[in-house]
Enzyme design. Sequence first.
Site, PDB file in Angstrom:
ATOM      1  N   ASN A   7      17.128   6.335  10.215  1.00 41.22           N
ATOM      2  CA  ASN A   7      18.174   6.107  11.212  1.00 41.22           C
ATOM      3  C   ASN A   7      18.550   7.494  11.740  1.00 41.22           C
ATOM      4  O   ASN A   7      19.291   8.229  11.082  1.00 41.22           O
ATOM      5  CB  ASN A   7      19.353   5.405  10.531  1.00 41.22           C
ATOM      6  CG  ASN A   7      20.437   5.016  11.520  1.00 41.22           C
ATOM      7  OD1 ASN A   7      20.399   5.439  12.679  1.00 41.22           O
ATOM      8  ND2 ASN A   7      21.402   4.235  11.077  1.00 41.22           N
ATOM      9  N   LYS A  14      19.521   9.514   8.469  1.00 38.93           N
ATOM     10  CA  LYS A  14      19.721   8.797   7.202  1.00 38.93           C
ATOM     11  C   LYS A  14      18.394   8.154   6.860  1.00 38.93           C
ATOM     12  O   LYS A  14      17.713   7.636   7.750  1.00 38.93           O
ATOM     13  CB  LYS A  14      20.778   7.701   7.380  1.00 38.93           C
ATOM     14  CG  LYS A  14      22.181   8.240   7.392  1.00 38.93           C
ATOM     15  CD  LYS A  14      23.162   7.099   7.211  1.00 38.93           C
ATOM     16  CE  LYS A  14      24.223   7.186   8.269  1.00 38.93           C
ATOM     17  NZ  LYS A  14      24.831   5.972   8.670  1.00 38.93           N
ATOM     18  N   ARG A  86      15.450   2.792  13.429  1.00 40.76           N
ATOM     19  CA  ARG A  86      16.495   2.093  14.182  1.00 40.76           C
ATOM     20  C   ARG A  86      16.516   2.691  15.584  1.00 40.76           C
ATOM     21  O   ARG A  86      16.632   3.909  15.754  1.00 40.76           O
ATOM     22  CB  ARG A  86      17.852   2.308  13.506  1.00 40.76           C
ATOM     23  CG  ARG A  86      18.977   1.744  14.315  1.00 40.76           C
ATOM     24  CD  ARG A  86      20.289   1.865  13.589  1.00 40.76           C
ATOM     25  NE  ARG A  86      21.353   1.292  14.390  1.00 40.76           N
ATOM     26  CZ  ARG A  86      22.516   1.879  14.616  1.00 40.76           C
ATOM     27  NH1 ARG A  86      22.775   3.058  14.084  1.00 40.76           N
ATOM     28  NH2 ARG A  86      23.423   1.290  15.358  1.00 40.76           N
ATOM     29  N   HIS A 174      24.972  -3.407  17.390  1.00 44.33           N
ATOM     30  CA  HIS A 174      25.085  -3.708  15.940  1.00 44.33           C
ATOM     31  C   HIS A 174      24.241  -4.922  15.567  1.00 44.33           C
ATOM     32  O   HIS A 174      24.535  -5.619  14.580  1.00 44.33           O
ATOM     33  CB  HIS A 174      26.547  -4.011  15.525  1.00 44.33           C
ATOM     34  CG  HIS A 174      27.489  -2.875  15.703  1.00 44.33           C
ATOM     35  ND1 HIS A 174      28.760  -3.033  16.215  1.00 44.33           N
ATOM     36  CD2 HIS A 174      27.354  -1.555  15.433  1.00 44.33           C
ATOM     37  CE1 HIS A 174      29.362  -1.859  16.259  1.00 44.33           C
ATOM     38  NE2 HIS A 174      28.536  -0.951  15.790  1.00 44.33           N
ATOM     39  N   GLY A 202      33.370  -1.364  11.563  1.00 45.93           N
ATOM     40  CA  GLY A 202      33.173  -0.012  11.046  1.00 45.93           C
ATOM     41  C   GLY A 202      33.876   0.925  12.006  1.00 45.93           C
ATOM     42  O   GLY A 202      34.836   0.522  12.685  1.00 45.93           O
ATOM     43  N   GLY A 204      32.553   1.970  14.747  1.00 48.23           N
ATOM     44  CA  GLY A 204      32.307   1.093  15.900  1.00 48.23           C
ATOM     45  C   GLY A 204      32.525  -0.331  15.405  1.00 48.23           C
ATOM     46  O   GLY A 204      32.375  -0.582  14.211  1.00 48.23           O
ATOM     47  N   ARG A 233      37.086   4.228  20.228  1.00 40.00           N
ATOM     48  CA  ARG A 233      36.805   3.564  21.513  1.00 40.00           C
ATOM     49  C   ARG A 233      37.866   2.520  21.809  1.00 40.00           C
ATOM     50  O   ARG A 233      38.359   1.845  20.907  1.00 40.00           O
ATOM     51  CB  ARG A 233      35.426   2.898  21.475  1.00 40.00           C
ATOM     52  CG  ARG A 233      34.302   3.893  21.421  1.00 40.00           C
ATOM     53  CD  ARG A 233      32.957   3.208  21.374  1.00 40.00           C
ATOM     54  NE  ARG A 233      32.108   3.855  20.383  1.00 40.00           N
ATOM     55  CZ  ARG A 233      31.100   3.269  19.751  1.00 40.00           C
ATOM     56  NH1 ARG A 233      30.799   2.012  20.007  1.00 40.00           N
ATOM     57  NH2 ARG A 233      30.398   3.918  18.866  1.00 40.00           N
ATOM     58  N   GLY A 322      32.319  -0.813   7.008  1.00 41.36           N
ATOM     59  CA  GLY A 322      33.319  -0.037   6.257  1.00 41.36           C
ATOM     60  C   GLY A 322      34.680  -0.693   6.145  1.00 41.36           C
ATOM     61  O   GLY A 322      35.233  -0.816   5.044  1.00 41.36           O
ATOM     62  N   ILE A 323      35.229  -1.157   7.263  1.00 39.91           N
ATOM     63  CA  ILE A 323      36.560  -1.757   7.242  1.00 39.91           C
ATOM     64  C   ILE A 323      36.478  -3.215   6.778  1.00 39.91           C
ATOM     65  O   ILE A 323      37.245  -3.657   5.914  1.00 39.91           O
ATOM     66  CB  ILE A 323      37.208  -1.639   8.646  1.00 39.91           C
ATOM     67  CG1 ILE A 323      37.443  -0.166   8.968  1.00 39.91           C
ATOM     68  CG2 ILE A 323      38.491  -2.451   8.731  1.00 39.91           C
ATOM     69  CD1 ILE A 323      37.820   0.122  10.410  1.00 39.91           C
ATOM     70  N   GLU A 374      21.767  -2.428   6.905  1.00 42.02           N
ATOM     71  CA  GLU A 374      20.901  -2.290   8.083  1.00 42.02           C
ATOM     72  C   GLU A 374      19.535  -1.737   7.693  1.00 42.02           C
ATOM     73  O   GLU A 374      18.513  -2.144   8.246  1.00 42.02           O
ATOM     74  CB  GLU A 374      21.574  -1.380   9.120  1.00 42.02           C
ATOM     75  CG  GLU A 374      22.755  -2.076   9.795  1.00 42.02           C
ATOM     76  CD  GLU A 374      23.685  -1.122  10.510  1.00 42.02           C
ATOM     77  OE1 GLU A 374      24.341  -0.304   9.828  1.00 42.02           O
ATOM     78  OE2 GLU A 374      23.771  -1.187  11.744  1.00 42.02           O
TER      79      GLU A 374
HETATM   80  P1  AMP Z   1      31.516   2.537   8.870  1.00 43.80           P
HETATM   81  O1  AMP Z   1      31.373   2.981  10.287  1.00 43.80           O
HETATM   82  O2  AMP Z   1      30.938   1.183   8.594  1.00 43.80           O
HETATM   83  O3  AMP Z   1      31.059   3.568   7.871  1.00 43.80           O
HETATM   84  O4  AMP Z   1      33.097   2.367   8.599  1.00 43.80           O
HETATM   85  C1  AMP Z   1      34.007   3.447   8.703  1.00 43.80           C
HETATM   86  C2  AMP Z   1      35.433   2.916   8.615  1.00 43.80           C
HETATM   87  O5  AMP Z   1      35.622   2.226   7.362  1.00 43.80           O
HETATM   88  C3  AMP Z   1      36.495   4.026   8.643  1.00 43.80           C
HETATM   89  O6  AMP Z   1      37.562   3.632   9.505  1.00 43.80           O
HETATM   90  C4  AMP Z   1      36.995   4.066   7.215  1.00 43.80           C
HETATM   91  O7  AMP Z   1      38.335   4.496   7.163  1.00 43.80           O
HETATM   92  C5  AMP Z   1      36.875   2.604   6.825  1.00 43.80           C
HETATM   93  N1  AMP Z   1      36.912   2.435   5.375  1.00 43.80           N
HETATM   94  C6  AMP Z   1      36.013   2.872   4.467  1.00 43.80           C
HETATM   95  N2  AMP Z   1      36.434   2.580   3.210  1.00 43.80           N
HETATM   96  C7  AMP Z   1      37.634   1.941   3.329  1.00 43.80           C
HETATM   97  C8  AMP Z   1      38.592   1.403   2.402  1.00 43.80           C
HETATM   98  N3  AMP Z   1      38.384   1.445   1.085  1.00 43.80           N
HETATM   99  N4  AMP Z   1      39.697   0.820   2.914  1.00 43.80           N
HETATM  100  C9  AMP Z   1      39.908   0.776   4.243  1.00 43.80           C
HETATM  101  N5  AMP Z   1      39.052   1.266   5.152  1.00 43.80           N
HETATM  102  C10 AMP Z   1      37.940   1.851   4.718  1.00 43.80           C
END
Ligand code: AMP
Length: 387
Positions: A7, A14, A86, A174, A202, A204, A233, A322-323, A374
């Site tokens: 990626n 990555k 990707r 995505h 995430g 995004g 965004r 992530g979120i 992914e």
């Molecule tokens: P990603 O782009 O999928 O890596 O997600 C990044 C987002 O996930 C960021 O806003 C992080 O703050 C959020 N995130 C990661 N771990 C946690 C957690 N334990 N609780 C809340 N938000 C998280």
Amino acid sequence: MKILVLNSGSSSVKFQLFEMPEKKVIVKGLAERIGEEKGRFKIGDWEVNKALPSHKEALELLTDYLLNKENQIIKNKEDIVAIGHRVVHGGKSFMQPTLVNVQVKDKIKELFSLAPLHNPANLIGIETAEQIFPKAKQIAIFDTAFHHTIPEVNHKYAIPKKFYDEGIQKYGFHGISHQYVSREAIKKLGKDSSKIITLHLGNGASATAVVDGKSFDTSMGFGPMNGLIMGTRSGDIDQSIIFYLMDKMAYSSEDVQAILNKKSGMMALAGSNDLRDIEQRAEQGEATALMALEMYANAIKKYVGSYVAEMGGLDALVFTAGIGENSDVVRRLVTKDMAFFGISIDLEKNKQAKIYQGDIGNSKTKVWVIPTNEELEIAVQSYELLS
Ligand code: AMP
């Protein structure tokens, strides 16, 4: 069969090496700050801190590691049969995993204008991998491909037809993640016909309505800025704001791009794009953080509501990224007061989602937390193409 997944971003790569079809991860890691003074390469617990002038030096370090006798991962480069890449934008040209050749690379180049931040870096990754692994098959997996099934009624904008003919339409993004988690959800549902909403939340973020395993509608469109509120965004805004900023406030088109891409979303609402930080401040009662979270969740609710209406029902709501995977607060806010829709969650299970294998629902409609993968999806699609 060993398949390497890459990626590639403009300053990072990555990677994960898989044994297929066992889906076993052999090694994974990343190279970052490529092109900067101090680069970093990490694989397992081996870390190198030195300048990585280009993607080539990063992939060379990876190759050295894989070939190193002590690590016993590969005996020669030919052990890596394929490299799955990707690629963010496939436009109307790529709807399937695609074996890379000169024509494919030219087409990815043509699509630079549709994804200026991503496709150039993705192509650098492909060309570097070709140099370093000349015998391996290079396979491109497109983030837009999953969404090619979105019907005209949902992918067309109500603007003059000549623009549609020029390729201006909803593409969605995505896709690799939405495809992976929707497939996992369908396995869990165990029935042929299904209506699912996948929420990739995430940095995004996008929501996708998936009918019988096919993307039916999605919140990102021609580009990745609209739809849900994201880390930096804006998500959906009224188009007239753009003209106002440019015509009345003298911002250039580049300024407006930067504002809507990098300075909006949670960053604008709460001064941070790290949701953990915003949640902490909300817990302490900070009004700005509370309002930002409410707006964030409300934007998601609107999409969930419209997709339930569009699909005429819902079997499962899936949170990922992530979120989506980690924030019980966001999951609680999104599903709040949705019982009349048949969506409700068990608050205890929501807090302990991992213990309950992500099954947090308390309603006929399933509510699941499904970690996205992914890289694995790219490995699976690459393997399927080869076999
Ligand atoms: P990603 O782009 O999928 O890596 O997600 C990044 C987002 O996930 C960021 O806003 C992080 O703050 C959020 N995130 C990661 N771990 C946690 C957690 N334990 N609780 C809340 N938000 C998280």
